[in-house]
Design an enzyme around this catalytic site. Structure first.
Site, short mmCIF file in Angstrom:
data_model
loop_
_atom_site.label_atom_id
_atom_site.label_comp_id
_atom_site.label_asym_id
_atom_site.label_seq_id
_atom_site.Cartn_x
_atom_site.Cartn_y
_atom_site.Cartn_z
N ILE A 86 0.85 -1.20 0.00
CA ILE A 86 0.00 0.00 0.00
C ILE A 86 0.88 1.24 0.00
O ILE A 86 2.03 1.20 0.43
CB ILE A 86 -0.96 0.00 1.23
CG1 ILE A 86 -2.12 0.97 1.03
CG2 ILE A 86 -0.19 0.27 2.51
CD1 ILE A 86 -3.25 0.78 2.04
N CYS A 87 0.34 2.33 -0.52
CA CYS A 87 0.97 3.65 -0.44
C CYS A 87 -0.16 4.66 -0.25
O CYS A 87 -1.22 4.29 0.26
CB CYS A 87 1.81 3.95 -1.68
SG CYS A 87 0.86 4.12 -3.20
N GLN A 88 0.01 5.88 -0.66
CA GLN A 88 -1.04 6.87 -0.48
C GLN A 88 -2.15 6.72 -1.52
O GLN A 88 -3.33 6.78 -1.19
CB GLN A 88 -0.47 8.29 -0.52
CG GLN A 88 -1.45 9.37 -0.13
CD GLN A 88 -1.94 9.21 1.31
OE1 GLN A 88 -1.20 8.84 2.20
NE2 GLN A 88 -3.22 9.48 1.53
N MET A 115 -3.97 4.39 0.85
CA MET A 115 -4.49 4.91 2.13
C MET A 115 -5.58 5.95 1.91
O MET A 115 -6.44 6.12 2.76
CB MET A 115 -3.35 5.48 2.98
CG MET A 115 -2.39 4.44 3.52
SD MET A 115 -3.17 3.16 4.53
CE MET A 115 -3.60 4.10 5.98
#
Length: 119
Positions: A86-88, A115
């Protein structure tokens, strides 16, 4: 149009096609699907955002390994376990997923929307 222009158009088209075609072994999943996976003992969760981004909002199941540090820390991950990344927004995690795939990881899941979609 000359041959040079056609070559440039083909190169640009191939670049975009390569970006859009999913890589075998990498599955884009929703936040809901990620929530089902993160508590499985056979899944390792990686957050590739910067430490500052991670500190603001995170899920404790995700270990923070910033994207730029992933190549040097990849040997600390288990290739036999599934990986949720996951990242932003989902873009850096897709790059991380492709890197993991090249290093021999088999089942990699990229969280669509990152996120931003979680909250």
């Amino acid at each position: 149009m000359g041959i040079f222009e056609w070559i440039i158009i083909v190169i640009i088209a191939l670049f975009f096609i390569n970006r859009l075609i999913p890589t075998k072994g990498i599955t884009n999943i929703t936040v809901e699907e990620a929530k089902e996976k993160i508590n499985d003992k056979n899944v390792q969760c990686i957050d590739v955002r910067t430490p500052g981004e991670y500190k603001v909002k995170n899920r404790p199941q995700f270990k923070n390994i910033p994207l730029h540090e992933l190549p040097s820390k990849i040997d600390k991950l288990d290739k036999n376990k599934d990986v949720v990344v996951i990242c932003q927004s989902g873009m850096r995690s897709l790059r991380a997923a492709k890197l993991l795939k090249k290093q021999g990881f088999k089942n990699i899941y990229n969280v669509k929307g990152g996120m931003s979609a979680w909250y």
